[in-house]
Design a protein around this motif. Structure first.
Motif, PDB file in Angstrom:
ATOM      1  N   ASP A   1       0.828  -1.210   0.000  1.00 46.79           N
ATOM      2  CA  ASP A   1       0.000   0.000   0.000  1.00 46.79           C
ATOM      3  C   ASP A   1       0.861   1.259   0.000  1.00 46.79           C
ATOM      4  N   VAL A   2       1.969   1.231   0.746  1.00 40.37           N
ATOM      5  CA  VAL A   2       2.866   2.401   0.788  1.00 40.37           C
ATOM      6  C   VAL A   2       3.472   2.661  -0.596  1.00 40.37           C
ATOM      7  N   LEU A   3       3.973   1.613  -1.237  1.00 41.73           N
ATOM      8  CA  LEU A   3       4.557   1.769  -2.572  1.00 41.73           C
ATOM      9  C   LEU A   3       3.499   2.195  -3.593  1.00 41.73           C
ATOM     10  N   SER A   4       2.304   1.651  -3.465  1.00 39.23           N
ATOM     11  CA  SER A   4       1.224   2.027  -4.383  1.00 39.23           C
ATOM     12  C   SER A   4       0.882   3.503  -4.248  1.00 39.23           C
TER      13      SER A   4
ATOM     14  N   LEU B   1       2.431   4.238 -23.655  1.00 44.65           N
ATOM     15  CA  LEU B   1       1.559   5.246 -23.054  1.00 44.65           C
ATOM     16  C   LEU B   1       0.371   4.574 -22.373  1.00 44.65           C
ATOM     17  N   ALA B   2      -0.240   3.604 -23.057  1.00 42.80           N
ATOM     18  CA  ALA B   2      -1.403   2.903 -22.503  1.00 42.80           C
ATOM     19  C   ALA B   2      -1.031   2.108 -21.255  1.00 42.80           C
ATOM     20  N   LEU B   3       0.146   1.474 -21.260  1.00 41.29           N
ATOM     21  CA  LEU B   3       0.594   0.708 -20.092  1.00 41.29           C
ATOM     22  C   LEU B   3       0.813   1.619 -18.882  1.00 41.29           C
ATOM     23  N   ASP B   4       1.399   2.791 -19.134  1.00 37.84           N
ATOM     24  CA  ASP B   4       1.599   3.766 -18.056  1.00 37.84           C
ATOM     25  C   ASP B   4       0.268   4.196 -17.452  1.00 37.84           C
ATOM     26  N   VAL B   5      -0.672   4.538 -18.312  1.00 37.44           N
ATOM     27  CA  VAL B   5      -1.985   4.996 -17.848  1.00 37.44           C
ATOM     28  C   VAL B   5      -2.718   3.886 -17.107  1.00 37.44           C
ATOM     29  N   LEU B   6      -2.654   2.672 -17.636  1.00 37.28           N
ATOM     30  CA  LEU B   6      -3.331   1.534 -16.995  1.00 37.28           C
ATOM     31  C   LEU B   6      -2.769   1.268 -15.610  1.00 37.28           C
ATOM     32  N   LEU B   7      -1.451   1.308 -15.478  1.00 33.04           N
ATOM     33  CA  LEU B   7      -0.831   1.088 -14.166  1.00 33.04           C
ATOM     34  C   LEU B   7      -1.270   2.146 -13.177  1.00 33.04           C
TER      35      LEU B   7
ATOM     36  N   LYS C   1      -4.028  -7.114  -7.078  1.00 34.72           N
ATOM     37  CA  LYS C   1      -3.022  -7.784  -6.272  1.00 34.72           C
ATOM     38  C   LYS C   1      -1.613  -7.421  -6.749  1.00 34.72           C
ATOM     39  N   PRO C   2      -0.620  -7.632  -5.888  1.00 41.32           N
ATOM     40  CA  PRO C   2       0.754  -7.296  -6.280  1.00 41.32           C
ATOM     41  C   PRO C   2       1.202  -7.967  -7.571  1.00 41.32           C
ATOM     42  N   VAL C   3       0.829  -9.238  -7.761  1.00 36.36           N
ATOM     43  CA  VAL C   3       1.289  -9.955  -8.954  1.00 36.36           C
ATOM     44  C   VAL C   3       0.770  -9.299 -10.227  1.00 36.36           C
ATOM     45  N   LEU C   4      -0.433  -8.734 -10.181  1.00 37.15           N
ATOM     46  CA  LEU C   4      -0.995  -8.051 -11.349  1.00 37.15           C
ATOM     47  C   LEU C   4      -0.193  -6.803 -11.690  1.00 37.15           C
ATOM     48  N   LEU C   5       0.088  -5.990 -10.687  1.00 35.37           N
ATOM     49  CA  LEU C   5       0.832  -4.757 -10.917  1.00 35.37           C
ATOM     50  C   LEU C   5       2.285  -5.042 -11.291  1.00 35.37           C
TER      51      LEU C   5
ATOM     52  N   THR D   1      12.985  -7.635  -9.964  1.00 38.80           N
ATOM     53  CA  THR D   1      13.380  -8.908  -9.365  1.00 38.80           C
ATOM     54  C   THR D   1      13.187  -8.881  -7.858  1.00 38.80           C
ATOM     55  N   VAL D   2      13.637  -7.803  -7.222  1.00 42.02           N
ATOM     56  CA  VAL D   2      13.506  -7.669  -5.766  1.00 42.02           C
ATOM     57  C   VAL D   2      12.034  -7.590  -5.352  1.00 42.02           C
ATOM     58  N   LEU D   3      11.238  -6.844  -6.107  1.00 37.75           N
ATOM     59  CA  LEU D   3       9.812  -6.723  -5.786  1.00 37.75           C
ATOM     60  C   LEU D   3       9.098  -8.068  -5.914  1.00 37.75           C
ATOM     61  N   PHE D   4       9.447  -8.850  -6.918  1.00 32.96           N
ATOM     62  CA  PHE D   4       8.865 -10.186  -7.050  1.00 32.96           C
ATOM     63  C   PHE D   4       9.226 -11.050  -5.847  1.00 32.96           C
ATOM     64  N   VAL D   5      10.483 -10.964  -5.391  1.00 35.04           N
ATOM     65  CA  VAL D   5      10.916 -11.741  -4.225  1.00 35.04           C
ATOM     66  C   VAL D   5      10.139 -11.321  -2.987  1.00 35.04           C
ATOM     67  N   ILE D   6       9.968 -10.024  -2.798  1.00 36.50           N
ATOM     68  CA  ILE D   6       9.281  -9.526  -1.598  1.00 36.50           C
ATOM     69  C   ILE D   6       7.818  -9.940  -1.568  1.00 36.50           C
ATOM     70  N   PHE D   7       7.115  -9.740  -2.682  1.00 43.05           N
ATOM     71  CA  PHE D   7       5.666  -9.918  -2.662  1.00 43.05           C
ATOM     72  C   PHE D   7       5.198 -11.290  -3.145  1.00 43.05           C
ATOM     73  N   GLU D   8       6.006 -11.973  -3.961  1.00 44.76           N
ATOM     74  CA  GLU D   8       5.555 -13.251  -4.516  1.00 44.76           C
ATOM     75  C   GLU D   8       6.468 -14.426  -4.165  1.00 44.76           C
ATOM     76  N   GLY D   9       7.569 -14.147  -3.484  1.00 44.75           N
ATOM     77  CA  GLY D   9       8.448 -15.222  -3.066  1.00 44.75           C
ATOM     78  C   GLY D   9       9.724 -15.305  -3.894  1.00 44.75           C
TER      79      GLY D   9
END
Length: 218
Positions: free
Chosen positions: A24-27, A54-60, A78-82, A111-119
């Motif tokens: 939530d903080v990062l979001s 441009l579309a990917l930026d706006v969607l995120l 969920k984190p995996v989606l973002l 890579t680090v974010l995947f490790v933190i939130f998804e293992g």
């Protein structure tokens, strides 16, 4: 929103609650940072016709915004989606703008974010797929794109060395993050167990005191 995050900070009793809070903080951080970034990059995207980026930026950004404005949408964002969306953006930047500037740093970050939130396994999987993707990209894009001129001039051997060094740095960061997360989870579990034992001991002591007072009154 900020007050809620501050309040939750003092009630992080396990690893999952800690991950949700960090997510939530990062979001929230990116909700404010992305529009600033868009103000600079959107004119470039429009001028060069890179509407997919441009579309990917706006969607995120919209997904992050919905996460805070619509509480009923939070279970679906969920984190995996973002992270998947962010990974596609990073891949798109490599394809269009080449491997220069800060783009390799984004691979380490993902890579680090995947490790933190998804293992750890998810982080290693992302790194392996991305390494193969960059290797293929060199042969598919390099001869045709001006953004890849330098990489093509340096040759395939230098490119392999670059990929291996990048993978080694990402792996080092991922292992460090995975170790810290593992120890944090263990510490939080021990703290929670100690709290339960203390609470049980206090309840037992209170019951003993009540029983003692009842005996004295008799």
């Amino acid at each position: 929103m900020i007050k809620g995050l501050r309040k939750r900070y003092h009630n992080l009793n396990d690893l999952e609650s800690w991950k949700h809070w960090l997510f939530d903080v990062l979001s929230l951080f990116f909700v404010f940072i992305l529009p600033v970034n868009m103000a600079f990059v959107f004119p470039v995207f429009i001028k060069t016709g890179h509407y997919t980026l441009l579309a990917l930026d706006v969607l995120l950004w919209l997904l992050l915004l919905l996460k805070f404005l619509l509480p009923q949408a939070r279970p679906f964002i969920k984190p995996v989606l973002l992270l998947a969306l962010l990974s596609f953006m990073v891949a798109g930047f490599f394809i269009v703008y080449g491997p220069g500037y800060s783009r390799p740093a984004w691979i380490i970050t993902c890579t680090v974010l995947f490790v933190i939130f998804e293992g750890t396994k998810a982080g290693f999987l992302y790194l392996a797929v991305n390494t193969a993707f960059l290797m293929i990209l060199f042969f598919v894009i390099s001869p045709e794109s001006p953004a890849w001129d330098q990489a093509g001039t340096d040759g395939v051997l230098n490119w392999i060395i670059f990929i291996l060094n990048l993978a080694a740095l990402a792996l080092l960061a991922a292992l460090s993050a995975g170790f810290v997360i593992s120890r944090l989870g263990h510490s939080l579990e021990q703290e929670h167990q100690a709290s339960l034992e203390y609470q049980a001991a206090m309840e037992e002591l209170e019951a003993s005191n009540e029983e003692f007072e009842a005996i004295n009154q008799e």
